[in-house]
Design an enzyme around this catalytic site. Structure first.
Site, PDB file in Angstrom:
ATOM      1  N   HIS A   3       1.632 -22.854  17.652  1.00  0.00           N
ATOM      2  CA  HIS A   3       0.968 -21.666  18.198  1.00  0.00           C
ATOM      3  C   HIS A   3      -0.252 -21.383  17.334  1.00  0.00           C
ATOM      4  O   HIS A   3      -0.354 -21.835  16.195  1.00  0.00           O
ATOM      5  CB  HIS A   3       1.899 -20.441  18.260  1.00  0.00           C
ATOM      6  CG  HIS A   3       2.464 -20.017  16.933  1.00  0.00           C
ATOM      7  ND1 HIS A   3       1.826 -19.125  16.113  1.00  0.00           N
ATOM      8  CD2 HIS A   3       3.613 -20.352  16.292  1.00  0.00           C
ATOM      9  CE1 HIS A   3       2.547 -18.925  15.019  1.00  0.00           C
ATOM     10  NE2 HIS A   3       3.630 -19.662  15.105  1.00  0.00           N
ATOM     11  N   ASP A  55       7.081 -17.803   5.746  1.00  0.00           N
ATOM     12  CA  ASP A  55       6.899 -17.793   7.207  1.00  0.00           C
ATOM     13  C   ASP A  55       8.219 -18.115   7.892  1.00  0.00           C
ATOM     14  O   ASP A  55       9.291 -17.967   7.288  1.00  0.00           O
ATOM     15  CB  ASP A  55       5.775 -18.737   7.638  1.00  0.00           C
ATOM     16  CG  ASP A  55       6.076 -20.205   7.374  1.00  0.00           C
ATOM     17  OD1 ASP A  55       7.193 -20.534   6.906  1.00  0.00           O
ATOM     18  OD2 ASP A  55       5.192 -21.047   7.639  1.00  0.00           O
TER      19      ASP A  55
END
Length: 589
Positions: free
Chosen positions: A12, A149
């Site tokens: 993404h 993350d």
């Protein structure tokens, strides 16, 4: 000359970044050009934009780098599917075609897309790219580095040290145990889109109470003193399935996930508050451990979790570090810049000289459009506009409109790199107006009414309005501070009396700084509402055409593109069908 192109793609937020002789020349996300939010395809348009900025072609490039190692990621997927077999077969079946078509053959894909480039490709590990993006542009000669993350190849968090032109990551947390995936799981459970709606959960948190925090620590995760964690995977489904949470998770928290677009209830508010409290505790523990282990006085952050500005503010105020620098494009898009700088300094050994502010140039690294280009576009559209002869005249006119309660679209200079609008592609309003938050959320942005706006404030006046150190700064809107009791800023003060602020200085953003000065002269207030120039579900505007369509399709009162200013009263209004067609391009995120 050494020209290095960095790429991120196929998960993404694909992006491209160009570094020439150690200088960041350009960087941009593909979504801004295709108008497809979080576009994951190869960043063809972003590459073209970066090369055009430098006047180069693919044949002129010396190096091309990719931000992670697909083979390692594929290994993780296979091992995970095998560990959960046969439960993960459906997810495995859906994932394999894109791997077999594209991700396992990236050198061929990149060679095809970059026609004319015939040199080698470099692949760094995901968190190496994050770490490089955090340290190399920072103003620090030496610093600790923390990256957090969802997951890269196997790593979900890492830390290490940077000095001069070298970085070294020494510790890591591995999949499936992940603070980022925990946050995404709760994003899914509260009815928002994963990898898109996490910031909504953060904005929702102050409306609730952390009543579920004990359940997180008792059932979901085992948190250690150093911030490392192990998750009870029986409550989650992301390793083997197509959802983030399991039936056991739903039983623990009293029901199924909230349906997207259904009313937000107190349960979602309390879950968001609980998740935020847990996230802040984990990150504070991580920061203290990193400080103790490295002995560094300064910290650099990257990875998607580093966009949590509330946690960042607490690390700065309560953590042991003297100073903090956060990569403005902290998520996957920033990996494109990280790999380019990794090649420049780590692989090629080229020297690095830290700059007094930073090397990110205000993160204004995208394309720009000249006044003549903008004027030609407006003439072709038959638009009614006024062209001002000086920046001073422009800023005075726009400041007067803002002081009069108007919502202004501000389209100036080079587009921002990263998720925040920083005074180049911004919607602006008067923060003293108590009705402005509702007006901008519901009539301009078409988004949830609980979403807060951040203020842009003159750097030399920020400590008068917000509880921050005199001389401190937050140039990339990645830190939250308490609003001072005497500050009258209702439109940017969240329900917990905090604000996510952007400090504006003349070095990074001279024209935006000039506008704020003009507004201060007219009103006595050195701050403005600054939010991204887009509607819900739409990427931030990139071109004059994007801005013009958004101006006509919403309740924006005035549009300033370069020195050309359009007032809504003088334009041909869009028909209802045209407005619907424009908004239909952008599905709700």
């Amino acid at each position: 000359m050494t020209a290095i192109l960095g790429l991120s793609a196929f998960y993404h937020d694909s992006a491209a970044a160009l570094v020439v002789d150690g200088r960041i020349v350009a960087a941009a996300q593909e979504e801004r050009f295709t108008r497809k939010k979080h576009d994951a395809d190869f960043p063809t348009n972003a590459v073209a934009s970066c090369l055009a900025e430098a006047g180069l072609t693919p044949a002129d490039l010396d190096w091309v780098g990719f931000y992670d190692k697909p083979v390692l990621k594929f290994e993780r997927l296979l091992e995970t599917y095998l560990a959960y077999a046969p439960r993960g077969f459906r997810s495995f079946r859906l994932a394999m075609p894109v791997w077999l078509r594209t991700k396992l053959f990236l050198p061929k894909v990149m060679a095809r897309e970059l026609g004319g480039y015939h040199r080698r490709f470099v692949f760094a590990e995901h968190h190496e790219s994050h770490a490089a993006s955090a340290f190399f542009p920072s103003p620090f000669e030496e610093a600790a580095i923390l990256t957090v993350d969802g997951v890269g190849e196997w790593t979900t968090a890492s830390f290490g040290h940077g000095q001069g032109n070298r970085i070294a990551l020494t510790h890591q947390l591995r999949f499936p145990h992940s603070l980022g995936l925990l946050y995404s799981a709760l994003t899914y459970y509260t009815g928002f889109r994963v990898n898109s709606g996490e910031h909504k959960v953060m904005g929702l948190a102050p409306y609730g109470q952390p009543v579920y925090a004990d359940l997180f620590f008792k059932h979901l995760l085992d948190l250690k003193g150093d911030g490392s964690l192990r998750m009870d995977m029986s409550y989650f489904n992301y390793a083997q399935g197509l959802t983030m949470t399991s039936a056991k998770f739903h039983r623990l928290f009293g029901g199924p996930p909230r349906r997207p677009e259904s009313p937000v209830t107190q349960r979602e508010m309390d879950l968001a508050a609980s998740l935020q409290a847990v996230t802040e505790e984990i990150l504070l523990r991580m920061a203290r451990h990193v400080h103790q282990t490295t002995g560094a006085k300064k910290l650099c952050l990257a990875g998607g979790v580093a966009l949590n500005c509330v946690a960042n503010g607490r690390i700065l105020r309560e953590g042991p570090f003297e100073d903090l620098w956060i990569q403005p494009a902290a998520g996957d898009a920033g990996g494109a810049l990280g790999i380019a700088l990794f090649i420049e300094h780590q692989l090629l050994g080229h020297p690095r000289t830290p700059q007094a502010t930073d090397a990110q140039q205000g993160s204004l690294l995208g394309p720009a459009f000249s006044d003549d280009t903008i004027e030609r576009f407006l003439q072709e559209k038959g638009a009614d506009y006024t062209r001002y002869e000086s920046d001073e005249d422009l800023c005075e006119a726009v400041a007067e409109a803002l002081a009069g309660g108007q919502v202004v679209g501000w389209f100036q200079g080079r587009m921002e790199f990263g998720p925040r609008s920083l005074g180049a592609r911004s919607l602006l309003g008067d923060p003293r107006n108590p009705e402005m938050q509702a007006v901008m959320n519901l009539k301009v942005k078409f988004r949830e009414s609980f979403r807060p706006f951040g203020p842009a404030v003159l750097r030399d006046r920020a400590a008068e309005l917000f509880a921050m150190q005199p001389g401190g700064e937050s140039p990339y809107m990645l830190l939250t501070f308490p609003v001072c009791p005497e500050a009258n800023l209702p439109a940017v003060t969240h329900v917990d009396r905090s604000a996510r602020i952007q400090t504006v200085d003349p070095e990074r953003a001279p024209l935006f700084h000039q506008l704020l000065r003009a507004f201060e002269r007219q009103t006595g207030c050195p701050a403005l509402i600054n939010t991204s120039f887009n509607v819900r579900g739409e990427p931030v505007v990139c071109t004059p055409a994007d801005a013009y369509r958004g101006f006509l399709a919403t309740h924006i009162d005035l549009l300033a593109m370069g020195r050309c200013v359009l007032r809504k009263a003088g334009q041909r209004p869009l028909t209802q069908a045209e407005v619907v067609a424009h908004l239909a391009q952008f599905p709700l995120d």
